[in-house]
Design a protein around this motif. Structure first.
Motif, PDB file in Angstrom:
ATOM      1  N   VAL A   1       7.220   7.465  -9.445  1.00 30.57           N
ATOM      2  CA  VAL A   1       6.798   6.270  -8.705  1.00 30.57           C
ATOM      3  C   VAL A   1       7.507   6.265  -7.348  1.00 30.57           C
ATOM      4  N   PHE A   2       6.742   6.028  -6.295  1.00 33.56           N
ATOM      5  CA  PHE A   2       7.287   6.023  -4.940  1.00 33.56           C
ATOM      6  C   PHE A   2       7.046   4.648  -4.287  1.00 33.56           C
ATOM      7  N   GLY A   3       8.017   4.188  -3.504  1.00 27.28           N
ATOM      8  CA  GLY A   3       7.820   2.967  -2.711  1.00 27.28           C
ATOM      9  C   GLY A   3       8.591   1.770  -3.225  1.00 27.28           C
ATOM     10  N   GLU A   4       8.348   0.633  -2.578  1.00 26.37           N
ATOM     11  CA  GLU A   4       9.032  -0.620  -2.908  1.00 26.37           C
ATOM     12  C   GLU A   4       8.183  -1.391  -3.919  1.00 26.37           C
ATOM     13  N   LEU A   5       8.791  -1.738  -5.039  1.00 32.17           N
ATOM     14  CA  LEU A   5       8.072  -2.455  -6.088  1.00 32.17           C
ATOM     15  C   LEU A   5       8.420  -3.940  -6.031  1.00 32.17           C
TER      16      LEU A   5
ATOM     17  N   PRO B   1      21.176  -1.432  -7.980  1.00 28.29           N
ATOM     18  CA  PRO B   1      20.586  -2.786  -7.955  1.00 28.29           C
ATOM     19  C   PRO B   1      19.349  -2.897  -8.841  1.00 28.29           C
ATOM     20  N   SER B   2      18.505  -1.844  -8.835  1.00 24.58           N
ATOM     21  CA  SER B   2      17.301  -1.881  -9.672  1.00 24.58           C
ATOM     22  C   SER B   2      17.659  -1.868 -11.142  1.00 24.58           C
ATOM     23  N   ALA B   3      18.667  -1.072 -11.511  1.00 24.65           N
ATOM     24  CA  ALA B   3      19.092  -0.997 -12.913  1.00 24.65           C
ATOM     25  C   ALA B   3      19.650  -2.337 -13.375  1.00 24.65           C
ATOM     26  N   ASP B   4      20.409  -3.001 -12.490  1.00 29.16           N
ATOM     27  CA  ASP B   4      20.980  -4.299 -12.854  1.00 29.16           C
ATOM     28  C   ASP B   4      19.874  -5.330 -13.075  1.00 29.16           C
TER      29      ASP B   4
ATOM     30  N   VAL C   1       6.688   9.931 -22.707  1.00 31.08           N
ATOM     31  CA  VAL C   1       6.343   9.542 -21.327  1.00 31.08           C
ATOM     32  C   VAL C   1       7.622   9.197 -20.565  1.00 31.08           C
ATOM     33  N   VAL C   2       7.804   9.804 -19.397  1.00 29.83           N
ATOM     34  CA  VAL C   2       8.963   9.516 -18.544  1.00 29.83           C
ATOM     35  C   VAL C   2       8.454   8.879 -17.248  1.00 29.83           C
ATOM     36  N   ILE C   3       9.040   7.739 -16.910  1.00 27.49           N
ATOM     37  CA  ILE C   3       8.712   7.068 -15.636  1.00 27.49           C
ATOM     38  C   ILE C   3       9.920   7.234 -14.713  1.00 27.49           C
ATOM     39  N   ASP C   4       9.773   8.049 -13.702  1.00 30.63           N
ATOM     40  CA  ASP C   4      10.874   8.380 -12.789  1.00 30.63           C
ATOM     41  C   ASP C   4      10.814   7.468 -11.554  1.00 30.63           C
ATOM     42  N   LEU C   5      11.838   6.613 -11.393  1.00 26.63           N
ATOM     43  CA  LEU C   5      11.888   5.652 -10.288  1.00 26.63           C
ATOM     44  C   LEU C   5      12.921   6.049  -9.228  1.00 26.63           C
ATOM     45  N   THR C   6      13.231   7.333  -9.158  1.00 27.81           N
ATOM     46  CA  THR C   6      14.224   7.800  -8.180  1.00 27.81           C
ATOM     47  C   THR C   6      13.802   7.442  -6.755  1.00 27.81           C
ATOM     48  N   ALA C   7      12.508   7.561  -6.469  1.00 32.20           N
ATOM     49  CA  ALA C   7      12.007   7.300  -5.111  1.00 32.20           C
ATOM     50  C   ALA C   7      11.447   5.900  -4.951  1.00 32.20           C
ATOM     51  N   ALA C   8      11.803   5.009  -5.877  1.00 32.15           N
ATOM     52  CA  ALA C   8      11.303   3.641  -5.817  1.00 32.15           C
ATOM     53  C   ALA C   8      12.465   2.663  -5.955  1.00 32.15           C
ATOM     54  N   ARG C   9      12.183   1.387  -5.706  1.00 31.18           N
ATOM     55  CA  ARG C   9      13.198   0.352  -5.903  1.00 31.18           C
ATOM     56  C   ARG C   9      12.529  -0.913  -6.405  1.00 31.18           C
ATOM     57  N   ILE C  10      13.170  -1.540  -7.401  1.00 23.42           N
ATOM     58  CA  ILE C  10      12.662  -2.773  -7.990  1.00 23.42           C
ATOM     59  C   ILE C  10      13.260  -3.955  -7.242  1.00 23.42           C
ATOM     60  N   TRP C  11      12.375  -4.880  -6.786  1.00 21.83           N
ATOM     61  CA  TRP C  11      12.845  -6.003  -5.987  1.00 21.83           C
ATOM     62  C   TRP C  11      12.754  -7.356  -6.690  1.00 21.83           C
ATOM     63  N   ASP C  12      11.865  -7.485  -7.698  1.00 21.00           N
ATOM     64  CA  ASP C  12      11.691  -8.824  -8.267  1.00 21.00           C
ATOM     65  C   ASP C  12      11.291  -8.762  -9.730  1.00 21.00           C
ATOM     66  N   ALA C  13      11.173  -9.947 -10.326  1.00 22.46           N
ATOM     67  CA  ALA C  13      10.827 -10.053 -11.743  1.00 22.46           C
ATOM     68  C   ALA C  13       9.420  -9.555 -12.024  1.00 22.46           C
ATOM     69  N   SER C  14       8.502  -9.668 -11.055  1.00 22.08           N
ATOM     70  CA  SER C  14       7.124  -9.198 -11.254  1.00 22.08           C
ATOM     71  C   SER C  14       7.114  -7.707 -11.564  1.00 22.08           C
TER      72      SER C  14
ATOM     73  N   ARG D   1       0.814  -1.214   0.000  1.00 26.33           N
ATOM     74  CA  ARG D   1       0.000   0.000   0.000  1.00 26.33           C
ATOM     75  C   ARG D   1       0.850   1.268   0.000  1.00 26.33           C
ATOM     76  N   LEU D   2       2.137   1.111   0.279  1.00 22.91           N
ATOM     77  CA  LEU D   2       3.005   2.295   0.340  1.00 22.91           C
ATOM     78  C   LEU D   2       3.457   2.754  -1.038  1.00 22.91           C
ATOM     79  N   ALA D   3       3.293   1.908  -2.053  1.00 25.79           N
ATOM     80  CA  ALA D   3       3.677   2.294  -3.413  1.00 25.79           C
ATOM     81  C   ALA D   3       2.640   3.247  -3.998  1.00 25.79           C
ATOM     82  N   ASP D   4       3.110   4.297  -4.665  1.00 30.95           N
ATOM     83  CA  ASP D   4       2.192   5.300  -5.212  1.00 30.95           C
ATOM     84  C   ASP D   4       2.779   5.882  -6.487  1.00 30.95           C
ATOM     85  N   VAL D   5       1.897   6.500  -7.296  1.00 32.11           N
ATOM     86  CA  VAL D   5       2.317   7.108  -8.561  1.00 32.11           C
ATOM     87  C   VAL D   5       1.672   8.478  -8.694  1.00 32.11           C
TER      88      VAL D   5
END
Length: 500
Positions: free
Chosen positions: A419-423, A484-487, A444-457, A400-404
């Motif tokens: 995008v904000f929060g843990e993905l 880590p998210s970029a990798d 369209v620009v998707i800015d993930l500065t305040a977010a982090r990617i954790w998995d394949a989903s 619920r903490l993820a937001d756009v």
């Protein structure tokens, strides 16, 4: 002996083990005696559950306690024959015989050593506090329920004896703490019943005590692949249940004593103790939570000396003082275990003030853990179910903490989505619906500065968003990824679709 049992303390110009200090030595010796007495009826009861002779459970209690005191990782923790292990191996003994049970105990010990070496103890870090609280409370309830049969369909004299034992254990420490109150209670109640000739159930009614030490030998089974496939599932189940109870108990004692212990060493030590126990004709076991609480919380023991002496005293009491020990009224031991229940239960956890302050999820996890343990009489099942429940609740909360949010440039040529929060799998699923694919401008620009990617989903979700825009002839740029998210995004993006 291990380093903590023989930890040196400087005395003048020399060294001597810290447990040789008179006060500490007295505490450890008396604690070991109390636990040794308490182990006898428990070991006999677990032998009955496993379908073996009482001596088999008593031998297991002796060898487990002595061996684990040398090779174990948690000082003052008591290991012996347990109900959990008895329940696992009982069907094997019933269907294939005693030789297969012994072989199972030895193989279970080998599995525990392997699991310990592989680092299974590190999984304990994923057990949340709410599960630990539920584990402790369920343990207290199970200990109490285990005493109920000893107070059902018994002579009326049992009840005043139990009450008298509880009164002694509450008020005797106000006079002196030099001698453990449980030991005083056992001695006084035994003297009263013997002197007055009161007919009540005694330890001797539980079964015949052994008259000699165990003799080493090999299990009486054919050493074939068929035997291995027969005992392996039971051995693995025994290893897992034993490690779960032992590691949970070790963690609990760590908290009570404000000290740290090696859970890997404990795992390997449990395996070694079970192997030795098997070769000496014992039924195997693991940490005994009730007896550990008697040793640590009630008697104040802190070193492996008390564990070692508990096993030694048990055998001495059986072999040398068997007739006297047989006359101990079960009411005295019931009183000790009831006192352990009250001391073990975390009463603060159910106080109205605590329940009001705690998040509902924490209380839910605790209650589910208690219900599962009490319903199944299996601490391991409760811990696993409680931990899974806690993870699900945590995932829902974090999702619920993820937001756009979106900002369109004044000229209308570009939109920036922040995008904000843990993905991860729970939070990224709703991400696809947060974009306006039809009305957004060409860029369209998707800015993930305040977010982090954790998995394949999450990577698959971003690919889906990009694809929807590209199908409408629009260009998407993803920016702001941390390393880590970029990798992760670079390794998986475009490769997760069917055939990709």
């Amino acid at each position: 002996m291990s380093s903590s049992l023989l930890s040196p303390a400087r005395r003048g110009s020399g060294f001597r083990p810290s447990w040789l200090a008179p006060k500490v030595l007295r505490t450890e010796v008396l604690a070991g005696l109390v636990v040794g007495l308490a182990l006898i009826p428990e070991a006999i009861s677990f032998s009955i559950i496993a379908g073996v002779d009482p001596a088999v459970g008593l031998f297991a209690a002796f060898t487990m306690a002595v061996v684990i005191s040398v090779v174990g990782g948690r000082p003052a923790m008591i290991s012996a024959a347990t109900g959990a292990v008895a329940l696992v191996i009982a069907p094997l003994n019933r269907e294939h015989g005693f030789g297969y049970l012994i072989a199972c105990v030895i193989l279970g010990g080998v599995f525990q050593i392997v699991l310990g070496a592989l680092g299974v103890a590190k999984l304990m870090r994923f057990v949340p506090r709410s599960v630990m609280v539920g584990f402790v409370n369920a343990l207290a309830i199970l200990i109490f329920l285990g005493q109920v049969p000893e107070m059902s369909d018994v002579p009326w004299a049992v009840y005043p004896l139990v009450v008298g034992g509880l009164v002694l254990m509450v008020f005797f420490p106000r006079i002196t703490k030099a001698v453990p109150a449980p030991l005083v209670s056992i001695v006084i109640l035994t003297a009263i019943t013997v002197a007055a000739g009161i007919a009540v159930p005694t330890v001797g009614d539980k079964g015949e005590l052994p008259s000699s030490l165990p003799v080493p030998g090999l299990p009486d089974v054919p050493f074939t692949l068929d035997t291995l496939t027969t005992i392996a599932p039971y051995a693995l189940a025994m290893a897992l249940v034993g490690l779960m109870e032992s590691l949970m108990t070790a963690k609990l004692v760590d908290e009570i004593t404000d000290t740290h212990s090696s859970k890997t060493r404990e795992s390997i030590g449990q395996g070694i103790a079970n192997i030795v126990t098997g070769f000496l004709g014992g039924m195997g076991g693991c940490a005994m939570i009730g007896q550990t609480m008697i040793n640590v919380k009630v008697s104040g023991a802190r070193t492996r000396l008390s564990t070692f002496l508990a096993g030694v005293f048990l055998m001495v009491l059986c072999i040398v003082f068997g007739p006297l020990v047989s006359q101990i009224p079960m009411a005295a031991l019931v009183a000790v275990m009831v006192m352990v229940c009250f001391a073990t239960f975390d009463w603060h956890s159910i106080a109205p003030g605590t329940l009001r302050r705690l998040p509902w999820g924490e209380t839910t996890v605790m209650v589910i853990t208690v219900i599962c343990v009490v319903a199944t009489s299996n601490l391991a099942i409760g811990v696993v179910v409680g931990s899974i429940t806690a993870m699900v609740i945590f995932a829902r909360r974090v999702a619920r903490l993820a937001d756009v949010t979106s900002v369109t440039d004044p000229d209308g040529g570009r939109v920036v989505y922040s995008v904000f929060g843990e993905l991860f799998f729970a939070s990224s699923n709703d991400l696809v619906g947060r974009f306006d694919y039809t009305c957004d401008p060409e860029e369209v620009v998707i800015d993930l500065t305040a977010a982090r990617i954790w998995d394949a989903s999450s990577v698959a979700t971003l690919d889906a968003v990009t694809t929807k825009y590209e199908q409408r002839g629009k260009r998407v740029e993803i920016v702001g990824l941390d390393e880590p998210s970029a990798d992760l995004h670079g390794a998986l993006s475009g490769r997760l679709a069917a055939g990709g």
